[in-house]
Design an enzyme around this catalytic site. Structure first.
Site, mmCIF file in Angstrom:
data_model
loop_
_atom_site.group_PDB
_atom_site.id
_atom_site.type_symbol
_atom_site.label_atom_id
_atom_site.label_comp_id
_atom_site.label_asym_id
_atom_site.label_seq_id
_atom_site.Cartn_x
_atom_site.Cartn_y
_atom_site.Cartn_z
ATOM 1 N N GLY A 1 0.576 -7.799 -12.460
ATOM 2 C CA GLY A 1 0.930 -6.371 -12.502
ATOM 3 C C GLY A 1 -0.011 -5.670 -13.777
ATOM 4 C CD GLU B 1 2.492 -14.614 -9.488
ATOM 5 O OE1 GLU B 1 2.589 -13.717 -8.876
ATOM 6 O OE2 GLU B 1 3.307 -15.598 -9.224
ATOM 7 N N PRO B 2 -2.533 -12.336 -12.303
ATOM 8 C CG PRO B 2 -4.588 -13.103 -13.380
ATOM 9 C CD PRO B 2 -3.172 -13.714 -13.060
ATOM 10 C CE1 TYR C 1 0.993 2.398 -3.840
ATOM 11 C CE2 TYR C 1 -0.606 3.305 -5.425
ATOM 12 C CZ TYR C 1 -0.039 2.113 -4.535
ATOM 13 O OH TYR C 1 -0.869 0.853 -4.394
ATOM 14 C CB CYS D 1 -6.988 14.661 11.796
ATOM 15 S SG CYS D 1 -6.467 16.203 12.573
ATOM 16 C CD GLU D 2 -2.365 12.914 8.307
ATOM 17 O OE1 GLU D 2 -1.582 13.471 7.518
ATOM 18 O OE2 GLU D 2 -2.094 12.504 9.482
#
Length: 469
Positions: A277, A319-320, A367, A394-395
């Protein structure tokens, strides 16, 4: 449902709305070093290059859009994490981006590899990655996934539920083998990140709760299972985290759990995985700590908490993923249209449409992730103008870069480069609107290597059972 922009309120730059954190550059041609790989620069002719290759030449060779990895930068970052955490085990988190070529780089630089699906495990094995240096994650691992991991002797499986423990017990008996396992726990730490990427609070799908007592029960069960070799505890507090504050609480709670396990069983567990993270810079406002600073902080935290609980310091792993591959990559697009739109209050917003979009980077839509961008095919003497880089889909939410200062004369045919695109862009890419996914290429010493080729419409139609009729 209305979604609040993560940048908060806006201010007016001339007639264009912009978030308060976005500052007008003195020179729109300057590349902010922390956003880009070490091999990126603007050449004397104004063209951005990566590892000795101009992006204009690269675009001519492989087309746009395309993901570009700076191989030497990736290797340098992998070594930096390996060396900073010497004595610990560094697992590269393959979910950030994985292909056989990258798996081989990871192996050659001495890192271990974390995978979390049948596909990622298969890629790792196809690359010849040593299975004893692979860790297997997943909150709902199927029997086929676990079977493949056991058959190849994967080094550790991070168990996530009581059902998974039962599956492992059954499969290890069937295959007459054993499994080395860690138990994933939730520590109750609320990482300061988006809800979807914060993973240690109690109300989410991963792991066993420490506070609810399920974690200790799972540890005891695995310890008593004749074919499971319990190695320790795994936790992960979230993603895009810039400091060690959250890890301090997580380490305290996981080490307390190890102490409780020792009290209950008389056994000591030798391993603790603090997860990943670790954040990177997506904009000038982001200020991630270097690996050396994080290593020093985490070592101090673990040693302090072990002294407090009277425990020997366990073998630690981290855990990178994003922290290694994210800054090593960029995405390159070609501009197709530019338009100014009245947004009210006497302000206009400039929309720059690129030839990619949410199919090759879903994070801004998913996000509200922020990105930066730069004109890559030339320099410009024009005024900087707040712009929104959008895609072809198309959004209305098809946004690549929500707000960035780009030259006022940017136009059709220009190339735009988006830094920090190495992590999760290709991994989370889709075929929305039947759009083939871009290629991933690496560059080293001015030479291009295709890691993943560009998809074609024939690739898409090959999956359409009715297309051959």
């Amino acid at each position: 449902m209305t979604h609040m922009h993560v940048a908060g309120s806006i201010h007016a730059d001339a007639t264009s709305p912009a978030p308060v954190w976005l500052t007008r550059p003195d020179d729109v041609n300057v590349l902010t070093a922390k956003l880009w790989s070490s091999g990126v620069k603007r050449d004397s002719d104004g063209v951005v290059s990566v590892a000795g290759l101009k992006l204009t030449d690269l675009a001519d060779q492989v087309g746009t859009p395309a993901y570009v990895l700076d191989e030497l930068d990736f290797r340098e970052r992998a070594r930096a994490w390996r060396d900073a955490f010497a004595g610990w085990t560094v697992f590269y988190a393959g979910k950030a981006f994985l292909c056989t070529g990258v798996a081989r780089w990871v192996e050659e630089e001495g890192l271990s590899l974390d995978v979390c699906s049948l596909g990622e495990l298969t890629v790792a094995l196809r690359a010849g990655f040593p299975p004893e240096r692979i860790g297997m994650h997943g909150n709902n691992k199927s029997e086929s996934e676990l079977r493949l991991a056991l058959q190849h002797g994967v080094g550790r499986i991070i168990v996530d539920s009581a059902d998974e423990i039962s599956r492992l017990e059954r499969l290890t008996a069937e295959l007459d083998t054993t499994a080395r396992v860690l138990v994933r726990v939730t520590t109750g730490v609320e990482a300061h990140t988006h809800e979807y990427i914060a993973t240690a609070h109690e109300d989410q799908k991963f792991g066993f709760s420490i506070s609810g007592g399920q974690a200790l029960v799972a540890l005891v069960r695995c310890s008593n299972s004749p074919r499971l070799e319990l190695r320790g505890v795994h936790s992960h507090i979230g993603s895009q985290i810039f400091d060690t504050n959250g890890f301090e609480v997580a380490a305290r709670r996981t080490l307390k759990l190890l102490s409780q396990f020792t009290e209950a069983t008389g056994l000591e567990l030798p391993e603790l995985d603090l997860g990943g993270g670790f954040g990177i810079a997506y904009t000038k406002e982001d200020d991630p700590a270097p690996a050396e600073q994080l290593a020093a902080g985490l070592r101090e935290i673990v040693e302090h908490e072990c002294r407090a609980f009277g425990l020997p310091v366990p073998a630690i792993s981290i855990e990178p993923g994003r922290a290694i591959v994210g800054p090593s990559g960029l995405a390159v697009y070609r501009v197709g249209t530019v338009k100014n739109v009245e947004v009210g209050g006497g302000m206009t917003r400039r929309y720059v449409s690129a030839d990619g979009g949410m199919s090759d980077n879903i994070r801004p839509a998913l996000y509200a992730a922020e990105y930066s961008a730069a004109l890559a095919s030339r320099t410009s003497a024009a005024e900087p103008v707040v712009s929104r880089v959008v895609g072809v889909h198309c959004e209305g939410g098809d946004i690549l870069v929500r707000d960035e200062f780009l030259p006022a004369d940017l136009g059709v045919g220009d190339l735009i480069a988006v830094p920090a695109a190495g992590a999760y862009s290709r991994s989370m890419a889709s075929n929305y609107n039947h759009t083939p996914r871009p290629p991933v290429v690496s560059v080293r010493d001015g030479r291009v290597t295709t890691l993943i080729r560009r998809e074609t419409l024939d690739d898409l139609l090959a999956l359409d059972a009715g297309a051959a009729e």
